[in-house]
Scaffold this motif. Structure first.
Motif, PDB file in Angstrom:
ATOM      1  N   VAL A   1     -15.774  16.999  20.577  1.00 25.68           N
ATOM      2  CA  VAL A   1     -14.487  16.916  19.904  1.00 25.68           C
ATOM      3  C   VAL A   1     -14.596  17.591  18.536  1.00 25.68           C
ATOM      4  O   VAL A   1     -15.505  17.294  17.756  1.00 25.68           O
ATOM      5  N   TYR A   2     -13.665  18.501  18.249  1.00 25.42           N
ATOM      6  CA  TYR A   2     -13.551  19.120  16.922  1.00 25.42           C
ATOM      7  C   TYR A   2     -12.113  18.923  16.434  1.00 25.42           C
ATOM      8  O   TYR A   2     -11.182  19.140  17.198  1.00 25.42           O
TER       9      TYR A   2
ATOM     10  N   ASP B   1     -11.337  13.476  12.770  1.00 24.44           N
ATOM     11  CA  ASP B   1     -10.088  12.931  13.302  1.00 24.44           C
ATOM     12  C   ASP B   1     -10.254  11.440  13.564  1.00 24.44           C
ATOM     13  O   ASP B   1     -11.353  10.968  13.839  1.00 24.44           O
TER      14      ASP B   1
ATOM     15  N   LEU C   1     -10.522   9.041  15.727  1.00 24.40           N
ATOM     16  CA  LEU C   1     -10.779   8.839  17.143  1.00 24.40           C
ATOM     17  C   LEU C   1     -11.009   7.356  17.420  1.00 24.40           C
ATOM     18  O   LEU C   1     -11.598   6.650  16.622  1.00 24.40           O
TER      19      LEU C   1
ATOM     20  N   ALA D   1      -7.388  10.439  20.725  1.00 30.39           N
ATOM     21  CA  ALA D   1      -7.077  11.087  19.460  1.00 30.39           C
ATOM     22  C   ALA D   1      -5.563  11.132  19.317  1.00 30.39           C
ATOM     23  O   ALA D   1      -4.827  10.773  20.232  1.00 30.39           O
TER      24      ALA D   1
ATOM     25  N   THR E   1      -1.878  13.236  17.766  1.00 34.19           N
ATOM     26  CA  THR E   1      -1.164  14.334  17.128  1.00 34.19           C
ATOM     27  C   THR E   1      -0.239  13.715  16.087  1.00 34.19           C
ATOM     28  O   THR E   1       0.486  12.769  16.390  1.00 34.19           O
TER      29      THR E   1
ATOM     30  N   GLU F   1      -5.427  18.869   9.990  1.00 36.75           N
ATOM     31  CA  GLU F   1      -5.362  17.648  10.787  1.00 36.75           C
ATOM     32  C   GLU F   1      -4.590  17.834  12.090  1.00 36.75           C
ATOM     33  O   GLU F   1      -4.589  16.946  12.947  1.00 36.75           O
TER      34      GLU F   1
ATOM     35  N   LEU G   1      -7.098  20.216  17.158  1.00 41.82           N
ATOM     36  CA  LEU G   1      -7.870  19.335  18.024  1.00 41.82           C
ATOM     37  C   LEU G   1      -8.398  20.153  19.193  1.00 41.82           C
ATOM     38  O   LEU G   1      -7.628  20.696  19.985  1.00 41.82           O
TER      39      LEU G   1
END
Length: 233
Positions: free
Chosen positions: A95-96, A100, A102, A111, A113, A127, A130
């Protein structure tokens, strides 16, 4: 660092502040390397040296350990390293960005939005990025692909500079939680989970300074939908 991970039922596997797991004493013996490729994307065109990715070692749906790997070079493909040995498993989730917010639920890694997004001329706020990926081994080059879809629009006319907020509305969810739990590649999205304790949002808003002729982008969950736009001062 904004990152937090909630691991229900496995509280003994607390994450270290440095981002690597204390899964077992032997995990501190040596560093671990892997190679990650970022799919061509206008908002994250390549890795930068120092970029960090969160890696989950998975047991079916359940993460058993979590690590932070750091990129050592710039480019579409980069070598990443974690300063500890990683627990061996048959499934890994990437995950990048790692900071975030998570969470881990019974359905998988979750995650979000954002409902409220910052205006960035020609791009998107950090931010709103994702990327996720998966692999069965750290010995292969893993690919990370973007999760959100991106709505691109322009404002024209003299009144554009008076706009401070753009709101997109829809009859379906535009922001909320994204759960990804598959074994190797991203296949399923769920957008019906609460966002920050609220019901899923059917709107998203961009706040900031706009200019006539400027190009702006909002991040939303992927999928066809009917949208309406409202501009305000």
């Amino acid at each position: 660092m904004r990152f937090r991970v909630l691991l229900p039922g496995i509280g003994a596997l607390a994450l270290l502040a440095a981002g690597c797991s204390e899964y077992e004493p032997d995990s501190m013996l040596q560093e671990t390397h892997m190679r990650l490729r970022i799919e061509d994307n206008a908002f994250k065109p390549h890795w930068n040296s120092g970029d960090q990715v969160r890696v989950f070692a998975m047991n079916e749906k359940e993460p058993v350990s979590s690590y932070v790997f750091t990129a050592g070079s710039t480019g579409l493909v980069s070598d990443f390293v974690c300063p500890t040995e990683v627990v061996g498993t048959s499934r890994y989730r990437f995950v990048y960005p790692p900071e975030d917010l998570l969470t881990v639920t019974s359905e998988g890694i979750c995650a979000t939005t954002p409902v409220e997004q910052e205006v960035v001329s020609g791009g998107v706020a950090e931010e709103s990025l994702l990327f996720v990926g998966g692999a069965s081994t750290l010995m292969q080059t893993a690919h990370l692909t973007p999760v959100p879809a991106y709505l691109r629009f322009s404002l024209t006319g003299g009144a554009a500079q008076q706009v401070k907020k753009i709101t997109f509305s829809s009859s379906s969810t535009l922001a909320g939680s994204i759960v990804f739990y598959d074994l190797a590649t991203l296949q399923s999205h769920f957008f019906d989970q609460p966002f920050d304790g609220r019901n899923p949002s059917r709107y998203i808003s961009l706040h900031g300074d706009f200019e006539s002729g400027g190009t702006y982008t909002a991040a939303v969950p992927p999928g066809p939908r009917s949208l309406s736009l409202e501009a305000g001062g």
